[in-house]
Scaffold this motif. Structure first.
Motif, PDB file in Angstrom:
ATOM      1  N   GLY A 170       0.820  -1.208   0.000  1.00  0.00           N
ATOM      2  CA  GLY A 170       0.000   0.000   0.000  1.00  0.00           C
ATOM      3  C   GLY A 170       0.850   1.251   0.000  1.00  0.00           C
ATOM      4  O   GLY A 170       0.561   2.225  -0.705  1.00  0.00           O
ATOM      5  N   ILE A 171       1.945   1.240   0.788  1.00  0.00           N
ATOM      6  CA  ILE A 171       2.848   2.396   0.805  1.00  0.00           C
ATOM      7  C   ILE A 171       3.611   2.489  -0.513  1.00  0.00           C
ATOM      8  O   ILE A 171       3.815   3.589  -1.051  1.00  0.00           O
ATOM      9  CB  ILE A 171       3.835   2.271   1.986  1.00  0.00           C
ATOM     10  N   VAL A 172       4.026   1.344  -1.049  1.00  0.00           N
ATOM     11  CA  VAL A 172       4.774   1.344  -2.314  1.00  0.00           C
ATOM     12  C   VAL A 172       3.912   1.908  -3.437  1.00  0.00           C
ATOM     13  O   VAL A 172       4.354   2.760  -4.231  1.00  0.00           O
ATOM     14  CB  VAL A 172       5.253  -0.083  -2.649  1.00  0.00           C
ATOM     15  N   ILE A 173       2.665   1.445  -3.529  1.00  0.00           N
ATOM     16  CA  ILE A 173       1.762   1.946  -4.567  1.00  0.00           C
ATOM     17  C   ILE A 173       1.388   3.398  -4.294  1.00  0.00           C
ATOM     18  O   ILE A 173       1.296   4.228  -5.207  1.00  0.00           O
ATOM     19  CB  ILE A 173       0.505   1.069  -4.653  1.00  0.00           C
ATOM     20  N   GLY A 174       1.186   3.737  -3.016  1.00  0.00           N
ATOM     21  CA  GLY A 174       0.751   5.092  -2.664  1.00  0.00           C
ATOM     22  C   GLY A 174       1.847   6.133  -2.686  1.00  0.00           C
ATOM     23  O   GLY A 174       1.546   7.337  -2.666  1.00  0.00           O
ATOM     24  N   ALA A 175       3.113   5.711  -2.730  1.00  0.00           N
ATOM     25  CA  ALA A 175       4.206   6.697  -2.766  1.00  0.00           C
ATOM     26  C   ALA A 175       4.134   7.556  -4.019  1.00  0.00           C
ATOM     27  O   ALA A 175       4.469   8.745  -3.986  1.00  0.00           O
ATOM     28  CB  ALA A 175       5.557   5.975  -2.692  1.00  0.00           C
ATOM     29  N   MET A 176       3.692   6.965  -5.101  1.00  0.00           N
ATOM     30  CA  MET A 176       3.606   7.709  -6.362  1.00  0.00           C
ATOM     31  C   MET A 176       2.560   8.821  -6.307  1.00  0.00           C
ATOM     32  O   MET A 176       2.865   9.974  -6.630  1.00  0.00           O
ATOM     33  CB  MET A 176       3.325   6.738  -7.512  1.00  0.00           C
ATOM     34  N   PRO A 177       1.314   8.543  -5.880  1.00  0.00           N
ATOM     35  CA  PRO A 177       0.356   9.657  -5.769  1.00  0.00           C
ATOM     36  C   PRO A 177       0.708  10.667  -4.690  1.00  0.00           C
ATOM     37  O   PRO A 177       0.314  11.838  -4.794  1.00  0.00           O
ATOM     38  CB  PRO A 177      -0.975   8.950  -5.466  1.00  0.00           C
ATOM     39  N   VAL A 178       1.444  10.251  -3.640  1.00  0.00           N
ATOM     40  CA  VAL A 178       1.880  11.229  -2.628  1.00  0.00           C
ATOM     41  C   VAL A 178       2.743  12.310  -3.273  1.00  0.00           C
ATOM     42  O   VAL A 178       2.539  13.511  -3.061  1.00  0.00           O
ATOM     43  CB  VAL A 178       2.659  10.516  -1.497  1.00  0.00           C
ATOM     44  N   ALA A 179       3.704  11.883  -4.068  1.00  0.00           N
ATOM     45  CA  ALA A 179       4.558  12.856  -4.753  1.00  0.00           C
ATOM     46  C   ALA A 179       3.790  13.624  -5.822  1.00  0.00           C
ATOM     47  O   ALA A 179       4.077  14.794  -6.095  1.00  0.00           O
ATOM     48  CB  ALA A 179       5.759  12.139  -5.372  1.00  0.00           C
ATOM     49  N   GLN A 180       2.796  12.975  -6.429  1.00  0.00           N
ATOM     50  CA  GLN A 180       2.031  13.628  -7.487  1.00  0.00           C
ATOM     51  C   GLN A 180       1.217  14.795  -6.953  1.00  0.00           C
ATOM     52  O   GLN A 180       0.919  15.743  -7.688  1.00  0.00           O
ATOM     53  CB  GLN A 180       1.109  12.601  -8.161  1.00  0.00           C
ATOM     54  N   VAL A 181       0.806  14.735  -5.681  1.00  0.00           N
ATOM     55  CA  VAL A 181       0.074  15.857  -5.085  1.00  0.00           C
ATOM     56  C   VAL A 181       0.868  17.153  -5.207  1.00  0.00           C
ATOM     57  O   VAL A 181       0.312  18.218  -5.490  1.00  0.00           O
ATOM     58  CB  VAL A 181      -0.247  15.549  -3.600  1.00  0.00           C
ATOM     59  N   PHE A 182       2.184  17.071  -5.013  1.00  0.00           N
ATOM     60  CA  PHE A 182       3.031  18.267  -5.078  1.00  0.00           C
ATOM     61  C   PHE A 182       3.501  18.547  -6.515  1.00  0.00           C
ATOM     62  O   PHE A 182       3.586  19.704  -6.925  1.00  0.00           O
ATOM     63  CB  PHE A 182       4.237  18.092  -4.157  1.00  0.00           C
ATOM     64  N   SER A 183       3.802  17.490  -7.259  1.00  0.00           N
ATOM     65  CA  SER A 183       4.321  17.695  -8.612  1.00  0.00           C
ATOM     66  C   SER A 183       3.282  18.327  -9.531  1.00  0.00           C
ATOM     67  O   SER A 183       3.630  19.090 -10.430  1.00  0.00           O
ATOM     68  CB  SER A 183       4.801  16.366  -9.198  1.00  0.00           C
ATOM     69  N   SER A 184       1.998  18.024  -9.316  1.00  0.00           N
ATOM     70  CA  SER A 184       0.958  18.595 -10.175  1.00  0.00           C
ATOM     71  C   SER A 184       0.938  20.107 -10.089  1.00  0.00           C
ATOM     72  O   SER A 184       0.711  20.799 -11.092  1.00  0.00           O
ATOM     73  CB  SER A 184      -0.411  18.018  -9.789  1.00  0.00           C
ATOM     74  N   VAL A 185       1.207  20.645  -8.885  1.00  0.00           N
ATOM     75  CA  VAL A 185       1.163  22.097  -8.702  1.00  0.00           C
ATOM     76  C   VAL A 185       2.341  22.767  -9.401  1.00  0.00           C
ATOM     77  O   VAL A 185       2.169  23.726 -10.158  1.00  0.00           O
ATOM     78  CB  VAL A 185       1.151  22.446  -7.199  1.00  0.00           C
ATOM     79  N   TYR A 186       3.576  22.261  -9.167  1.00  0.00           N
ATOM     80  CA  TYR A 186       4.715  22.957  -9.776  1.00  0.00           C
ATOM     81  C   TYR A 186       4.775  22.728 -11.278  1.00  0.00           C
ATOM     82  O   TYR A 186       5.254  23.589 -12.031  1.00  0.00           O
ATOM     83  CB  TYR A 186       6.023  22.609  -9.078  1.00  0.00           C
ATOM     84  N   PHE A 187       4.280  21.579 -11.774  1.00  0.00           N
ATOM     85  CA  PHE A 187       4.232  21.389 -13.225  1.00  0.00           C
ATOM     86  C   PHE A 187       3.187  22.304 -13.861  1.00  0.00           C
ATOM     87  O   PHE A 187       3.387  22.823 -14.957  1.00  0.00           O
ATOM     88  CB  PHE A 187       3.926  19.928 -13.559  1.00  0.00           C
ATOM     89  N   SER A 188       2.057  22.490 -13.171  1.00  0.00           N
ATOM     90  CA  SER A 188       1.031  23.396 -13.693  1.00  0.00           C
ATOM     91  C   SER A 188       1.556  24.826 -13.747  1.00  0.00           C
ATOM     92  O   SER A 188       1.312  25.561 -14.709  1.00  0.00           O
ATOM     93  CB  SER A 188      -0.227  23.315 -12.821  1.00  0.00           C
ATOM     94  N   SER A 189       2.314  25.234 -12.724  1.00  0.00           N
ATOM     95  CA  SER A 189       2.894  26.577 -12.722  1.00  0.00           C
ATOM     96  C   SER A 189       3.991  26.698 -13.776  1.00  0.00           C
ATOM     97  O   SER A 189       4.101  27.723 -14.462  1.00  0.00           O
ATOM     98  CB  SER A 189       3.460  26.886 -11.331  1.00  0.00           C
ATOM     99  N   TRP A 190       4.784  25.658 -13.940  1.00  0.00           N
ATOM    100  CA  TRP A 190       5.870  25.662 -14.924  1.00  0.00           C
ATOM    101  C   TRP A 190       5.330  25.784 -16.339  1.00  0.00           C
ATOM    102  O   TRP A 190       5.925  26.446 -17.198  1.00  0.00           O
ATOM    103  CB  TRP A 190       6.687  24.383 -14.766  1.00  0.00           C
ATOM    104  N   SER A 191       4.187  25.177 -16.591  1.00  0.00           N
ATOM    105  CA  SER A 191       3.616  25.208 -17.941  1.00  0.00           C
ATOM    106  C   SER A 191       3.119  26.593 -18.332  1.00  0.00           C
ATOM    107  O   SER A 191       2.754  26.814 -19.491  1.00  0.00           O
ATOM    108  CB  SER A 191       2.468  24.198 -18.053  1.00  0.00           C
ATOM    109  N   ASN A 192       3.083  27.546 -17.386  1.00  0.00           N
ATOM    110  CA  ASN A 192       2.777  28.925 -17.753  1.00  0.00           C
ATOM    111  C   ASN A 192       3.884  29.543 -18.596  1.00  0.00           C
ATOM    112  O   ASN A 192       3.653  30.507 -19.331  1.00  0.00           O
ATOM    113  CB  ASN A 192       2.566  29.777 -16.498  1.00  0.00           C
ATOM    114  N   ARG A 193       5.110  28.992 -18.487  1.00  0.00           N
ATOM    115  CA  ARG A 193       6.254  29.562 -19.187  1.00  0.00           C
ATOM    116  C   ARG A 193       6.766  28.675 -20.321  1.00  0.00           C
ATOM    117  O   ARG A 193       7.314  29.183 -21.293  1.00  0.00           O
ATOM    118  CB  ARG A 193       7.388  29.819 -18.190  1.00  0.00           C
ATOM    119  N   SER A 194       6.625  27.361 -20.160  1.00  0.00           N
ATOM    120  CA  SER A 194       7.157  26.447 -21.165  1.00  0.00           C
ATOM    121  C   SER A 194       6.419  25.127 -21.089  1.00  0.00           C
ATOM    122  O   SER A 194       5.838  24.781 -20.045  1.00  0.00           O
ATOM    123  CB  SER A 194       8.667  26.232 -20.940  1.00  0.00           C
ATOM    124  N   TYR A 195       6.425  24.398 -22.202  1.00  0.00           N
ATOM    125  CA  TYR A 195       5.834  23.059 -22.234  1.00  0.00           C
ATOM    126  C   TYR A 195       6.910  21.987 -22.386  1.00  0.00           C
ATOM    127  O   TYR A 195       6.806  20.908 -21.795  1.00  0.00           O
ATOM    128  CB  TYR A 195       4.827  22.938 -23.377  1.00  0.00           C
TER     129      TYR A 195
END
Length: 579
Positions: A170-195
């Protein structure tokens, strides 16, 4: 007909126009702002009559002068040009008649909200659009979903081989969405400047993450395994994929691109577990072991490396990324812009709620307020203020269905191994079959059910069916059998799929249009709700493992049942506002 035009319309046209002009002059001549509203209405009517009459008489006169050069409309039934007004009328008719199709229904899964207003920046979208770049974004979506689910059938065996309990999966599978919670925000902000830059960074991180995941077996380290999965979550670029479709795909192709995004996700979800069947090998090269546990990591690392090379060669960065200020020049009715749908007569509470959403119409500063209301939402607090009660309930429903789906998928290998002694191949085939139901179910709902019933009716019905599926999954006094597990899991999964489509379709209607673009857009909010649900579900599986595998099934299903019942009650309270 031509004789009738000459004898009746043409001779009287000057007299009629002169009367209309006189009426327009008499009504519009007074510039006093204190005129009665009915006088203003007459002014608009008179001006409209003048315009229509002038167009009719001008066209009739032109027909009279060139009557031999025109052919009958019945001689040419296929009109090559379609007026935009006709398209708008047809679209409105479809909405009024509750008419939809599979492409529209599937496209709404991507949560790419329509602005509803004409945008000057749309004229430059064709210049930014590149088919190969769009294809690369869809491939990125597909590979990431494969990466997410390819380890599910083997995660419990992998953790046990490293000396941990099976429920640590459960932790192994859930580690990926845990990081995705934060990565989605900075990738969304990054895409304002570049793709391209975030996509390149994502691919590199995913190559590293999958390599660490595969090396953990030979290093005998559960820590390396978890770090590898965390790196995979940090490489989630789904926010960039959505933003590219929103900003760089022309409006005429956006629905098809959205449907492609959802289809790529569904296909990746089905292919991930299916690929686990192929990796039933066990060999060693030098000191590196290749088996059913490590091969998913090595295969995905190679796939992301190939994708990275393809990306660097073929991706074309758009000529200019749209700045936030490009969306501040629109003007429209503020209530419609802010997505605040309200009755004509508001209660005191209703007025306060609308005021909180910045729906006040300031007569003294209408232009400035209108510009501010069109700015994209780049603050989480502002995004929260724009969420009405119905939107909050729909986000909670999305949380609920993702939680229930994750419980079914993540603990499948443990449950089937404990009760039925299924092999990895059996689990992989079962999960792949569940994933393959996504598109057929959406075809049925999009083409048929959504045209027979209102979406809020389908929403409530699918919530009830999901609740029934969860109840059927419980292990009671009778022996737990394969038919009971398969049927309950199928009902739960299919109901959740129907619920997801209807839920996101309703969200796209009730959510503020200000959330169509910007860092904290509607797609990001729905993704965060689903990702947090997956994190909590995977954590629940791990914590429940301390009570023993015999109690794992019922203990993990109890939160699902409670959340589902609460979602049904919340939906009933906001049912009349879901339209």
């Amino acid at each position: 007909m031509s004789k009738l035009v000459r004898t009746i319309l043409i001779p009287n046209s000057n007299k009629f126009l002169s009367k209309c002009c006189r009426l327009s002059f008499l009504v519009g001549g007074n510039n006093n702002h204190m005129l009665h509203p009915s006088i203003d209405s007459l002014k608009l009517i008179a001006q409209g009559i003048v315009a229509v009459a002038g167009a009719i008489f001008r066209n009739l006169a032109e027909l009279e002068d060139h009557k031999e050069s025109y052919i009958s409309i019945y001689d040419q039934l296929d009109l090559s040009y379609q007026d935009p007004v006709i398209d708008s009328i047809k679209a409105a008719l479809n909405r009024l008649s509750n008419s939809t199709n599979f492409l529209q229904f599937l496209g709404k899964h991507a949560m790419l909200l329509e602005d509803g207003l004409s945008d000057p920046a749309e004229n430059n979208v064709d210049e930014r659009y590149n088919f190969m770049s769009l294809l690369l974004n869809l491939v990125n979506t597909f590979l990431y979903m494969v990466n997410t689910y390819i380890i599910v059938p083997t995660a419990d065996n992998y953790t046990m081989s490293l000396g941990a309990a099976a429920t640590v999966c459960g932790i192994v599978i859930g580690a990926m969405p845990v990081a995705q919670v934060f990565s989605s925000v900075y990738f969304s902000s990054w895409s304002n400047r570049s793709y391209m830059q975030p996509l390149v960074f994502s691919s590199i991180i995913l190559v590293v993450g999958n390599t660490l995941y595969a090396l953990a077996y030979d290093l005998k380290s559960i820590t390396v395994l978890l770090v590898g999965r965390l790196f995979c979550g940090l490489g989630s670029a789904r926010a960039v994929n959505r933003r590219y479709i929103t900003d760089c795909v022309p409006l005429r192709l956006r629905m098809q691109a959205s449907a492609g995004f959802v289809s790529a996700s569904a296909l990746g979800m089905a292919c991930g577990p299916a690929l686990a069947c192929v990796f039933q090998r066990n060999f060693k090269i030098s000191f590196i072991t290749f088996n059913e546990d490590t091969l998913p990591g090595w295969a995905m690392a190679l796939a992301w490396l190939i994708f990275l090379v393809w990306l660097c060669i073929c991706f074309k960065e758009p000529s200019s990324v749209i700045p936030s200020e490009a969306y501040t020049g629109k003007t429209a009715i503020l209530i419609l812009e802010n997505g605040c749908t309200q009755p004509l007569l508001l209660s005191k509470d209703g007025k306060q709620e609308c005021a909180d959403q910045e729906c006040d119409d300031d007569d003294n500063d209408d232009g400035g307020q209108s510009k501010r209301s069109r700015k994209p939402v780049n603050s989480i607090m502002l995004a929260y203020k724009l969420l009405t009660p119905s939107v909050k309930v729909q986000l909670f429903v999305y949380f609920m269905l993702k939680y229930a789906m994750e419980i079914v998928l993540a603990e499948s290998s443990i449950i089937t191994g404990y009760y039925f002694v299924w092999s990895t191949t059996n689990v992989a085939v079962f999960l792949a079959c569940l994933g393959l139901t996504v598109l057929p179910v959406n075809i049925i709902v999009g083409n048929y059910l959504s045209n027979l019933f209102e979406e809020r009716q389908l929403l409530l019905a699918s919530e009830i069916m999901l609740c029934i599926g969860v109840i059927m999954s419980f292990h009671t006094l009778i022996p737990y059998s394969v038919p009971q597990y398969v049927c309950s899991a199928l009902i739960t999964f299919v109901s959740a799929e129907i619920l997801e489509g209807v839920n996101l379709s309703l969200l796209s209607r009730v959510m503020s249009s200000r959330l169509s673009r910007g860092t904290f857009n509607g797609g990001l909010l729905s993704t965060e709700a689903g990702t947090i649900a997956r994190v909590i579900a995977d954590g629940t599986i791990t914590l429940s493992g301390y009570l023993g595998e015999s109690k794992l099934l019922n203990v993990t299903l109890l939160p699902s049942l409670f959340i589902c019942v609460y979602a049904i009650i919340a939906t009933c309270f906001t049912y009349n506002s879901l339209y």
